[in-house]
Every structure is written in structure tokens, then in C-alpha cells.
Design a protein around this motif. Structure first.
Motif, PDB file in Angstrom:
ATOM      1  N   THR A 111       0.869  -1.238   0.037  1.00  0.00           N
ATOM      2  CA  THR A 111      -0.110  -0.023  -0.117  1.00  0.00           C
ATOM      3  C   THR A 111       0.987   1.286  -0.074  1.00  0.00           C
ATOM      4  O   THR A 111       0.635   2.174  -0.776  1.00  0.00           O
ATOM      5  N   ALA A 112       1.957   1.341   0.862  1.00  0.00           N
ATOM      6  CA  ALA A 112       2.863   2.405   1.041  1.00  0.00           C
ATOM      7  C   ALA A 112       3.406   2.680  -0.787  1.00  0.00           C
ATOM      8  O   ALA A 112       3.539   3.559  -1.105  1.00  0.00           O
ATOM      9  N   ALA A 113       3.818   1.521  -1.210  1.00  0.00           N
ATOM     10  CA  ALA A 113       4.682   1.756  -2.529  1.00  0.00           C
ATOM     11  C   ALA A 113       3.197   2.287  -3.521  1.00  0.00           C
ATOM     12  O   ALA A 113       3.709   3.072  -4.439  1.00  0.00           O
ATOM     13  N   ALA A 114       2.118   1.728  -3.192  1.00  0.00           N
ATOM     14  CA  ALA A 114       1.269   2.237  -4.249  1.00  0.00           C
ATOM     15  C   ALA A 114       0.763   3.662  -4.082  1.00  0.00           C
ATOM     16  O   ALA A 114       0.789   4.551  -4.979  1.00  0.00           O
ATOM     17  N   ILE A 115       0.706   4.209  -2.635  1.00  0.00           N
ATOM     18  CA  ILE A 115       0.442   5.644  -2.476  1.00  0.00           C
ATOM     19  C   ILE A 115       1.944   6.351  -3.107  1.00  0.00           C
ATOM     20  O   ILE A 115       1.595   7.350  -3.513  1.00  0.00           O
ATOM     21  N   ALA A 116       2.728   5.974  -2.783  1.00  0.00           N
ATOM     22  CA  ALA A 116       4.230   6.707  -3.415  1.00  0.00           C
ATOM     23  C   ALA A 116       4.019   6.569  -4.877  1.00  0.00           C
ATOM     24  O   ALA A 116       4.450   7.831  -5.616  1.00  0.00           O
ATOM     25  N   SER A 117       3.762   5.748  -5.624  1.00  0.00           N
ATOM     26  CA  SER A 117       3.514   5.722  -6.773  1.00  0.00           C
ATOM     27  C   SER A 117       2.536   6.623  -7.690  1.00  0.00           C
ATOM     28  O   SER A 117       2.870   7.451  -8.352  1.00  0.00           O
ATOM     29  N   SER A 118       1.511   6.510  -6.887  1.00  0.00           N
ATOM     30  CA  SER A 118       0.457   7.466  -7.506  1.00  0.00           C
ATOM     31  C   SER A 118       0.692   9.119  -6.932  1.00  0.00           C
ATOM     32  O   SER A 118       0.043   9.973  -7.759  1.00  0.00           O
ATOM     33  N   GLU A 119       1.232   9.044  -5.861  1.00  0.00           N
ATOM     34  CA  GLU A 119       1.603  10.551  -5.469  1.00  0.00           C
ATOM     35  C   GLU A 119       2.862  11.105  -6.101  1.00  0.00           C
ATOM     36  O   GLU A 119       3.353  12.196  -5.546  1.00  0.00           O
ATOM     37  N   LYS A 120       3.575  10.248  -6.726  1.00  0.00           N
ATOM     38  CA  LYS A 120       4.837  10.594  -7.537  1.00  0.00           C
ATOM     39  C   LYS A 120       5.916  11.048  -6.112  1.00  0.00           C
ATOM     40  O   LYS A 120       6.646  11.920  -6.154  1.00  0.00           O
ATOM     41  N   ILE A 121       5.847  10.045  -5.226  1.00  0.00           N
ATOM     42  CA  ILE A 121       6.761  10.430  -4.067  1.00  0.00           C
ATOM     43  C   ILE A 121       7.995   9.433  -4.498  1.00  0.00           C
ATOM     44  O   ILE A 121       8.049   8.169  -4.257  1.00  0.00           O
ATOM     45  N   SER A 122       9.307   9.846  -4.380  1.00  0.00           N
ATOM     46  CA  SER A 122      10.434   8.979  -4.691  1.00  0.00           C
ATOM     47  C   SER A 122      10.920   8.185  -3.649  1.00  0.00           C
ATOM     48  O   SER A 122      11.453   7.295  -3.750  1.00  0.00           O
ATOM     49  N   SER A 123      10.911   8.829  -2.466  1.00  0.00           N
ATOM     50  CA  SER A 123      11.414   8.254  -1.290  1.00  0.00           C
ATOM     51  C   SER A 123      10.274   7.596  -0.331  1.00  0.00           C
ATOM     52  O   SER A 123       9.249   8.511   0.190  1.00  0.00           O
ATOM     53  N   LEU A 124      10.228   6.407  -0.020  1.00  0.00           N
ATOM     54  CA  LEU A 124       9.181   5.490   0.864  1.00  0.00           C
ATOM     55  C   LEU A 124       9.235   6.082   2.202  1.00  0.00           C
ATOM     56  O   LEU A 124       8.016   6.310   2.716  1.00  0.00           O
ATOM     57  N   VAL A 125      10.115   6.833   2.517  1.00  0.00           N
ATOM     58  CA  VAL A 125      10.224   7.721   3.843  1.00  0.00           C
ATOM     59  C   VAL A 125       9.102   8.702   3.995  1.00  0.00           C
ATOM     60  O   VAL A 125       8.583   9.028   4.826  1.00  0.00           O
ATOM     61  N   ASP A 126       9.075   9.254   2.655  1.00  0.00           N
ATOM     62  CA  ASP A 126       7.854  10.410   3.009  1.00  0.00           C
ATOM     63  C   ASP A 126       6.470  10.077   2.482  1.00  0.00           C
ATOM     64  O   ASP A 126       5.631  10.884   2.458  1.00  0.00           O
ATOM     65  N   VAL A 127       6.183   8.861   2.589  1.00  0.00           N
ATOM     66  CA  VAL A 127       4.729   8.244   2.432  1.00  0.00           C
ATOM     67  C   VAL A 127       3.993   8.617   3.870  1.00  0.00           C
ATOM     68  O   VAL A 127       4.343   8.684   4.940  1.00  0.00           O
ATOM     69  N   PRO A 128       2.885   9.790   3.651  1.00  0.00           N
ATOM     70  CA  PRO A 128       2.192  10.274   4.890  1.00  0.00           C
ATOM     71  C   PRO A 128       1.686   9.123   5.646  1.00  0.00           C
ATOM     72  O   PRO A 128       1.021   8.492   5.220  1.00  0.00           O
ATOM     73  N   PRO A 129       2.103   8.980   6.948  1.00  0.00           N
ATOM     74  CA  PRO A 129       1.494   7.846   7.728  1.00  0.00           C
ATOM     75  C   PRO A 129       0.041   8.044   7.804  1.00  0.00           C
ATOM     76  O   PRO A 129      -0.437   6.630   7.965  1.00  0.00           O
ATOM     77  N   GLU A 130      -0.561   9.115   7.841  1.00  0.00           N
ATOM     78  CA  GLU A 130      -1.939   9.204   8.154  1.00  0.00           C
ATOM     79  C   GLU A 130      -2.556   8.537   6.644  1.00  0.00           C
ATOM     80  O   GLU A 130      -3.705   7.794   6.768  1.00  0.00           O
ATOM     81  N   SER A 131      -2.164   8.883   5.580  1.00  0.00           N
ATOM     82  CA  SER A 131      -2.639   8.419   4.291  1.00  0.00           C
ATOM     83  C   SER A 131      -2.697   6.715   4.211  1.00  0.00           C
ATOM     84  O   SER A 131      -3.299   6.210   3.958  1.00  0.00           O
ATOM     85  N   LEU A 132      -1.310   6.403   4.788  1.00  0.00           N
ATOM     86  CA  LEU A 132      -1.244   5.029   4.799  1.00  0.00           C
ATOM     87  C   LEU A 132      -2.306   4.165   5.677  1.00  0.00           C
ATOM     88  O   LEU A 132      -2.920   3.219   5.348  1.00  0.00           O
ATOM     89  N   ARG A 133      -2.230   4.652   6.795  1.00  0.00           N
ATOM     90  CA  ARG A 133      -3.245   4.117   7.820  1.00  0.00           C
ATOM     91  C   ARG A 133      -4.672   4.223   7.276  1.00  0.00           C
ATOM     92  O   ARG A 133      -5.272   3.308   7.489  1.00  0.00           O
ATOM     93  N   GLN A 134      -5.039   5.270   6.747  1.00  0.00           N
ATOM     94  CA  GLN A 134      -6.496   5.527   6.386  1.00  0.00           C
ATOM     95  C   GLN A 134      -6.778   4.422   5.262  1.00  0.00           C
ATOM     96  O   GLN A 134      -7.756   3.559   5.291  1.00  0.00           O
ATOM     97  N   SER A 135      -5.814   4.047   4.120  1.00  0.00           N
ATOM     98  CA  SER A 135      -6.008   3.295   3.371  1.00  0.00           C
ATOM     99  C   SER A 135      -5.956   1.733   3.651  1.00  0.00           C
ATOM    100  O   SER A 135      -6.916   1.139   3.257  1.00  0.00           O
TER     101      SER A 135
END
Ligand SMILES: Cc1cc2nc3c(=O)[nH]c(=O)nc-3n(C[C@H](O)[C@H](O)[C@H](O)COP(=O)(O)OP(=O)(O)OC[C@H]3O[C@@H](n4cnc5c(N)ncnc54)[C@H](O)[C@@H]3O)c2cc1C
Length: 491
Positions: free
Chosen positions: A443-467
Motif C-alpha cells: 500500500t505504501a508503494a502504491a501511495i508513493a507511486s500515485s503521489e509521485k513520491i520518490s522516497s518511501l520515507v515520505d509516504v504520509p503515515p496518516e494516508s497509509l493508515r487510512q488506506s
């Protein structure tokens, strides 16, 4: 499923290495959420330890609500593929006058119980001799390995976005600065992706990428864990070679080859074992353990496996001689992979420790919990660490940062080698928990991919948890009435 490389598709959004519990969860979650995924597995089948190690049991525990529940429902659609268990006999619950005792614990198919009943372990009295709580709350899932692997494959195929390569290992990692740029597979193929997941259990990928790891017990002072030894210790949780026995019309004891002694030559006496009734009526027997973890390391895997085969024969012979009810059974299968409970663990951005387990969800203070667990601290007879299982009072959470390496920004580790102390790993390494770590990683990879986030460190925890919550992953305790209802109705 093909072992052949597809020359046209060498570039993916996500590459997952290892198709056990963690890898399956990661690949499925990411592919469902729009990623093009490559899943690389070195053995010939999906499922990892649950299939090739013969661990066809999901023990009781909170958190098994997302992808594990879906897999369970798929298996329910097949005859004799899955069942819920209750405890049958247990040597600790038998009166001392009964001789001989049952050779360990017995898990029996219980048609009265549902999946919801399998979602709790915590709160058990420390003494295993106490029977009431365990009979009431400890139920789990029994499944047949072949349909389990087949359903995994179908679920991945149905996404239309996941390429599965079995019989293929990765052999080399390529990196540029803080990013992995590609992998070389052992068939010579070069593959590349934006993001990667190491789900190899032994974290061969993360270690090849240069991430720090630890093996064995950390010293008490390193993380301030009171249950840890004063000095670092190479001690490892025991390994078990699981075998399967099937009912036979002919009574008899299977003979031992001349070179195998009938007495126990590796412990003072033969180990106890967990007898899990398979949905089709056989027993799978899980010795506790067959070999000390450290001995596996010292002998090397192939020699350790050969020696465990000899021990398995001796143990089965002993069971048949000592407990005549098993003279009606024949050994029909031995797991092709030795069940190794503990190996190296990454030292990541956050290390889960005994403090998290003891604090529980009530006192943990993290905003990035992506899975919960309540399994005991469970060192499988390692006397130095106190041995046996120490039950927990409430569930605890696993932070996303346990999946994040310190030096690589597009890699997640989602398997039993994630960033846990040895004590924490002894608790959270169960199959369903690993599948949920995988679901979070995908899920983190999918969020990063759709939000064009290159570093997985930057995946927002609240978005990840919500998903994850939207995917019906259980992240809090007590369980919400809505989730409870979904589980009840979803059966
Ligand atoms: C004896 C034993 C009994 C257990 N009992 C239970 C139980 O009753 N209930 C429970 O829930 N859990 C139990 N567990 C724990 C649980 O089975 C494991 O911790 C869990 O399956 C680990 O999942 P994983 O995804 O980390 O690794 P695995 O399931 O081991 O998967 C790792 C995968 O990576 C692959 N791989 C490795 N290297 C490479 C490479 N270089 N390239 C490609 N692929 C690679 C492997 O072939 C494997 O398929 C038990 C474990 C053991 C050992």
C-alpha cells in the motif's frame, strides 16, 4: 505462472522479492492499487514457510483481518482446504496419572468456531497448565498447503498487474546513492522498478544492498530490554522440520534404518510437538524444535536439513512406540524446507522492542502503526532467554518505520527480518502478521507511486493508515463494531 523471463516487461512500479506471507501481501496490495508488480520467488511455489515449511497453521492473534481474511474466504470455497481449530488434548492439561501423556499439544478441527474466534491471543495466564482461557479463546486456522498456494496465485493473477516468477532468485542489487536502480536475477535478466520490497525472510536483498542487520539476541543494554541477556548472544529460536502423518488401516511401527538410534541424541529427551489436524484429516507434526537455531547456522543449511531428517525419523519412531494410538498412522510427507524461525533482522529507522510489546496499544506513542499483534514472546525452548512463551496483556502495534531501511529510500523490508529486536521478532513473526506487513508495504508503494513520491520515507503515515483501514486492516483494539460486523457477515 512462468519461470521464463518476459523480455518486454523488465520495468515495473514495484519488485517484490520472496513470495511467502509478506511478499504475497505486498504484491497483492500494490497490484490491486494500480502498480505493475514483479514478484520473484526462488522456490517452485508461492507461500514460503506456510507451504514449503509445512506451517499450515495460523495461530490465534489479533490483526488477521485484511488480506489474510480474504485468503481464508477463498479457501473456504474449496472442499477440505481450510478449517478453524480448537485445542484438543495437551500434555500440560492431563492428569499425571495418565501414562503415557499425549506427546505435546493437539489442534483439532472445530466446526462450531468461526474466523472471528481466531482473532485473539492476549490475556492468557502465564502458566500453560491453565486450561480454561486457552480452550475458550485460542482458536486458529488450519489449511492445506496446495490450495493455499493455488489461491494465492489466483488472487495475484486476478489483479491483471502482477507478473510472478517462481524458480527465480535475485542475485545482485544495483544502486545509485540512496536508491536501488535495479536487480540482476539468477537467470541473467535485468529488472528495474521505482520501489522494491525485500520479503525473503532472511533479508538477503536488504543485506546485499548494504543495510545493517543483527543476528541473535541483543544485549540488555542495547535497547534496555529486561528480557534480553546481559551480553549479546548468538542464541536463535529453534528450527523445526515439520512432517505429516496419515491414517492407515495397518497397525505397526515404522522401522528405523540401522544408522539412526532409537533414543534421543540431541536433547535430554525427545521434544514435545504440536499435532495439527489437517482439514483433510491427517496430522502435521511440528516438533518443538528439531534443531537449535544456532546449530542450523553452524552446520549450514544442507547439512542441518539432512540431520533434521534423521531426527524426524527417530522422533516419529519414538512417538509410535510410546503412544500406541499413532501405530495407526504412517509418515507420508516431510517438509522440503526446514522451518527456520529466526535469522538476521534489519536495523531500520525504528527497532521494535520488548518495550513496545509491554506498553501495548494503550501506552505506545507512534503515529505510524500499520499492523497489530498480540502473540507471546515466544522463544521456543531457548533456556537462556527464559524459554517458552510469555503471554502479553494486550495487543501492540508495529510502526511503518520498522519496514524502512536507514540508507535506502526506495526499499521496504516486509518479512520476519524487518526491524525488530530478537524478543520482538519472537512475538510478531507469525504468518498473518507478516502478510499484514506486506499489505502495508504494498500500500505504501502504491501511495508513493500515485503521489509521485520518490522516497518511501515520505509516504504520509496518516494516508497509509487510512488506506489500510479502508482495506479492513485492524489497527486498533478493541475492534470497531463495523469491522466486527464485516468479519461476521463476510464468513
Ligand atoms: C517451525 C515453524 C513453525 C511456525 N508456526 C507458526 C504457526 O503456527 N502460526 C503462524 O502464524 N506462524 C508460524 N510460524 C511463523 C511463520 O510461519 C513465519 O514467520 C512466516 O511465514 C514468515 O513469513 P515471511 O514472509 O517472513 O517469510 P517466508 O514465508 O519464509 O517467505 C520467504 C520467501 O522468500 C523466498 N526467498 C528467499 N530468498 C530469496 C531470493 N534470493 N530470491 C527470491 N526469493 C527468495 C523464499 O523461498 C520464501 O518463499 C512458524 C515458523 C516456523 C519456522
Amino acid at each position: 505462472m512462468s519461470g521464463q523471463p518476459n523480455p518486454e516487461k523488465t520495468s515495473y512500479d514495484l519488485i517484490v522479492v520472496g513470495a511467502g506471507s509478506g511478499g504475497f501481501g505486498a504484491a497483492l496490495a500494490a497490484a490491486r492499487q494500480g502498480c505493475r508488480v514483479l514478484l520473484v520467488e526462488k522456490s517452485g511455489s508461492l507461500g514460503g514457510n506456510a507451504v514449503r515449511g509445512g506451517v499450515n497453521v495460523w495461530e490465534p492473534g489479533v490483526g488477521g483481518t485484511g488480506i489474510p481474511f480474504e485468503l481464508y474466504k477463498r479457501l473456504k470455497g474449496r472442499e477440505n482446504a481450510v478449517a478453524i481449530y480448537s485445542f484438543g488434548r495437551h500434555v500440560a492439561w492431563e492428569s499425571p496419572e495418565i501414562q503415557p501423556h499425549f506427546p505435546g499439544g493437539e489442534l483439532v478441527v472445530d466446526p462450531e468456531k468461526s474466523y472471528l474466534d481466531t482473532l485473539r491471543r492476549f490475556g492468557a495466564p502465564p502458566d500453560f497448565g491453565e486450561e480454561h482461557f486457552r480452550r475458550k479463546y485460542w482458536h486458529g486456522v488450519l489449511f492445506e498447503p496446495d490450495p493455499y498456494a493455488a489461491e494465492m496465485e489466483s488472487m495475484l493473477r486476478e489483479t491483471g498487474r502482477c507478473t510472478v516468477r517462481t524458480g527465480t532468485a535475485f542475485s545482485e542489487v544495483h544502486r545509485d546513492g540512496r536508491l536501488i536502480t535495479g536487480l540482476t536475477l539468477d537467470n541473467g535478466e535485468q529488472v528495474t522498478a521505482h520501489y522494491y520490497v525485500d520479503a525473503t525472510a532472511h533479508i538477503v536483498f536488504a543485506r546485499a544492498a548494504g543495510e545493517a542487520s543483527s543476528l541473535g539476541r541483543e544485549s540488555r543494554s542495547l535497547y534496555g530490554e529486561t528480557g534480553a541477556p546481559p551480553e549479546p548472544s548468538p542464541q536463535l529460536n529453534g528450527a523445526s522440520l515439520i512432517f505429516r502423518v496419515s491414517g492407515s488401516k495397518k497397525l505397526g511401527v515404522e522401522p528405523l534404518p540401522d544408522d539412526i538410534p532409537s533414543h534421543c541424541w540431541w536433547q535430554r529427551e525427545f521434544p514435545a510437538a504440536v499435532f495439527a489436524q489437517s482439514p483433510a484429516g491427517d496430522y502435521t507434526i511440528n516438533p518443538l524444535p528439531t534443531m537449535a537455531g544456532l546449530e542450523v547456522e553452524e552446520r549450514g543449511y544442507p547439512a542441518a536439513y539432512r540431520e533434521c531428517l534423521r531426527r524426524t525419523q527417530a522422533l516419529w519412531h519414538h512417538i509410535q512406540v510410546t503412544y500406541p494410538e499413532f501405530q495407526n498412522f504412517r509418515k507420508v510427507w516431510v517438509a522440503p524446507a526446514l522451518g527456520v524461525r529466526e535469522g538476521p533482522r534489519m536495523v531500520g529507522r525504528y527497532v521494535l522492542t520488548e518495550h513496545d510489546l509491554d506498553a501495548g496499544l494503550s501506552y505506545q506513542n507512534h503515529n505510524d502503526l500499520i499492523a497489530i499483534s498480540d502473540h507471546a514472546k515466544d522463544t521456543h525452548g531457548d533456556s537462556e532467554a527464559g524459554g517458552g512463551a510469555k503471554e502479553l496483556n494486550e495487543p501492540y502495534g508495529i510502526p511503518y518505520r520498522c519496514l524502512l531501511p536507514r540508507n535506502t529510500d526506495n526499499l521496504l523490508v516486509a518479512c520476519r527480518g524487518a526491524s525488530f529486536s530478537s524478543i520482538a521478532a519472537s512475538s510478531c513473526r507469525l504468518s498473518r502478521t507478516m502478510m499484514q506487513l506486506g499489505q502495508a508495504a504494498g500500500t505504501a508503494a502504491a501511495i508513493a507511486s500515485s503521489e509521485k513520491i520518490s522516497s518511501l520515507v515520505d509516504v504520509p503515515p496518516e494516508s497509509l493508515r487510512q488506506s489500510l483501514i479502508e482495506q479492513r486492516v485492524e489497527l486498533s483494539w478493541p475492534r470497531s463494531p463495523e469491522l466486527n460486523e464485516c468479519l461476521r457477515n463476510g464468513e
